[in-house]
Design an enzyme around this catalytic site. Structure first.
Site, PDB file in Angstrom:
ATOM      1  N   ASP A  99       0.575  -1.272   0.246  1.00 37.69           N
ATOM      2  CA  ASP A  99      -0.154   0.179  -0.305  1.00 37.69           C
ATOM      3  C   ASP A  99       0.584   1.421   0.006  1.00 37.69           C
ATOM      4  OD1 ASP A  99       0.893  -0.605   2.478  1.00 37.69           O
ATOM      5  OD2 ASP A  99      -0.668   0.350   3.464  1.00 37.69           O
ATOM      6  N   GLU A 115      -0.801  -1.753   5.497  1.00 43.60           N
ATOM      7  CA  GLU A 115       0.205  -2.169   6.459  1.00 43.60           C
ATOM      8  C   GLU A 115       0.335  -0.575   6.889  1.00 43.60           C
ATOM      9  OE1 GLU A 115       3.644  -1.388   8.856  1.00 43.60           O
ATOM     10  OE2 GLU A 115       3.162   0.054   6.434  1.00 43.60           O
ATOM     11  N   GLU A 116       0.268   0.419   6.691  1.00 48.96           N
ATOM     12  CA  GLU A 116      -0.364   1.422   6.559  1.00 48.96           C
ATOM     13  C   GLU A 116      -1.468   1.778   8.103  1.00 48.96           C
ATOM     14  OE1 GLU A 116       3.298   3.897   6.788  1.00 48.96           O
ATOM     15  OE2 GLU A 116       4.084   3.273   5.129  1.00 48.96           O
ATOM     16  N   ARG A 134      17.782  -6.665  15.015  1.00 48.28           N
ATOM     17  CA  ARG A 134      18.106  -6.994  15.811  1.00 48.28           C
ATOM     18  C   ARG A 134      17.488  -8.041  16.683  1.00 48.28           C
ATOM     19  NH1 ARG A 134      19.171  -2.799  19.797  1.00 48.28           N
ATOM     20  NH2 ARG A 134      18.790  -4.376  21.325  1.00 48.28           N
ATOM     21  N   HIS A 138       8.340   9.160   4.424  1.00 47.92           N
ATOM     22  CA  HIS A 138       7.053   9.675   4.260  1.00 47.92           C
ATOM     23  C   HIS A 138       7.141  11.018   3.930  1.00 47.92           C
ATOM     24  CE1 HIS A 138       4.468   6.775   7.302  1.00 47.92           C
ATOM     25  NE2 HIS A 138       5.297   5.371   6.803  1.00 47.92           N
TER      26      HIS A 138
HETATM   27 ZN   LIG Z   1       5.172   3.993   5.642  1.00 52.55          ZN
HETATM   28 ZN   LIG Z   2       6.652   1.313   4.633  1.00 49.11          ZN
END
Ligand SMILES: [Zn+2]
Ligand SMILES: [Zn+2]
Length: 443
Positions: free
Chosen positions: A133, A190-191, A230, A412
């Site tokens: 997305d 996902e956002e 990590r 972003h």
């Molecule tokens: Zn993002």
């Molecule tokens: Zn992302």
């Protein structure tokens, strides 16, 4: 080159012919000497052949890099918002079909796609995941392949992640180097932090099971060709809150006849700053930010209502509960003291991303093979950003890693550009993970 290969392929024949020739020519040198010369020739030929194989590989990878760049730029030009990735999903399915994938499931969690590739007989499955997305951002890069859709932009690199996973699907389809099952998971939204949950509700992990799962994200500032991760908590959880304060509005000249929602809300905003500084253990990493305040917006009237919105980041559910509890206590106490009423809406949007220890080591081992040990770190700093891959780690062990984008605008940002040089390294890491996690055992 061709001559060299003939030498290699018919070494014993050459040896025999050489002996006959040496005998016929009555070579004054000893046979041992002549054999040594011949061996040196063969070694040289072997060296040349290896170079040829390496060159072929570079050529193939060059072609793949070119294809991945085209795919990435096509996706960049045609961004789609969460759960609206219809054309993106069609594009992915089209490329997978071209590659020869037959087991491709669409519509998983809305627009999600899962392709499966089986080799050999081992009953073990590794899942590799990318997100599809975009963001509601107006792109300002002015690149030839900039977004063609006003107000929508791949500003978080999900175009690149998708191209990388298609690249890994290309590499793994072309080789016979693993024994087991690979699932290529293309997730929507996902956002929003909603896409992985939707896929899981639709059967990812149950009807479409896997034993371990890996994902990656591009990271501006990290050099291209480097990877970092990590073990344990890696990326923050994100909680959102909204506080609605109700007072009694009135004329700006008559505060004694009103209950001012703004003054009450201002006290709440100030007091919320003490959650991190005075309530939480200093060893815990957490952020509580007020990000929006909206009153009645009338210049000469006292506000009857105030809406306060905010965002919290942390790495554990215990901290999350403590933040919510304290926030509610502060809001209730201050609202009462001002004679106002207040309501709190608190939601957990992203869970913390916690890498499993063994899988983190697997991720590092594959990265070291692909990038070289000097370009791999298992000590990446914890990040305040949230990542929906965390939901996948709740249903199977796995690990998430950052790969370098080099110097670039941050994610972003309307200026962000995915570095196409990072595509092939990402695909090679995914493919190497599969080879190492599903090795062909010598029979
Ligand atoms: Zn993002
Ligand atoms: Zn992302």
């Amino acid at each position: 080159m061709l001559t060299s290969m003939i030498w290699i392929n018919s070494a014993s024949m050459v040896s025999q012919t050489m002996r006959v020739l040496l005998t016929q020519l009555k070579c004054p040198r000893s046979m041992d000497f002549c054999n040594a010369v011949m061996q040196a020739e063969l070694n040289w030929a072997w060296y040349e052949w290896q170079k040829l194989e390496a060159a072929k590989k570079v050529f193939e990878e060059g072609k793949l890099k070119h294809s991945m760049t085209e795919w990435r730029r096509h996706l960049h030009q045609n961004p789609e918002f969460g759960f609206e990735e219809f054309e993106t999903a069609n594009f992915i399915v089209g490329r997978l079909r071209e590659l020869g994938y037959e087991d491709v499931v669409t519509g998983v969690g809305g627009t999600g796609v899962v392709a499966t590739l089986k080799r050999g007989t081992r009953a073990r499955t590794v899942a590799l995941r990318a997100d599809m997305d975009c963001l509601r951002i107006q792109e300002t890069t002015n690149l030839p392949h900039a977004s063609s859709k006003p107000g929508l932009m791949h500003a978080c690199g999900h175009d690149g992640h998708t191209a990388i996973l298609l690249g890994a699907a290309t590499l793994l389809m072309a080789e016979d180097t693993f024994d087991g099952t690979v699932r290529f998971v293309f997730q929507p939204a996902e956002e929003w932090g909603q896409g992985m949950k939707a896929m899981i509700r639709d059967g990812l992990g149950t009807k479409i099971p896997f034993d371990e799962v890996y994902g990656l994200h591009i990271k501006p500032g990290l050099p291209v060709g480097q990877l970092e991760t990590r073990s344990g908590p890696f990326m923050a959880a994100e909680d959102g809150f909204q506080v609605t304060v109700k007072g009694a509005g009135g004329h700006a000249s008559s505060p004694h006849l009103c209950r001012d929602a703004i003054v009450c809300g201002a006290s709440i905003v100030s007091e919320l700053q003490t959650i991190v500084s005075r309530v939480l253990d200093p060893a815990e990493l957490a952020v509580v930010s007020v990000t929006s305040i909206l009153g009645d917006n009338v210049k000469n009237a006292i506000s009857s209502e105030l809406k306060i919105e905010g965002d919290c980041r942390h790495f554990s559910s215990v901290v999350s509960k403590k933040i919510e509890y304290t926030l509610r206590r502060i809001v209730d106490g201050i609202a009462t003291s001002h004679g106002c009423e207040a309501k709190v809406y608190y939601e957990r949007v992203f869970v913390p991303l916690v890498n499993e220890e063994a899988c983190t080591q697997h991720a590092l081992a594959a990265a070291q093979a692909v990038f070289g040990p000097e370009n791999v770190s298992g000590d990446a700093p914890r990040e305040g950003g949230a990542e929906d891959f965390a939901q996948a780690l709740l249903i199977a062990p796995g690990a998430f890693a950052n790969i370098g984008n080099g110097d670039s605008a941050v994610c972003h940002s309307s200026e962000f550009e995915f570095n196409d040089e990072a595509l092939l390294p990402g695909a090679r890491w995914f493919a190497e993970l599969v080879r190492q996690r599903l090795p062909i055992e010598a029979s």
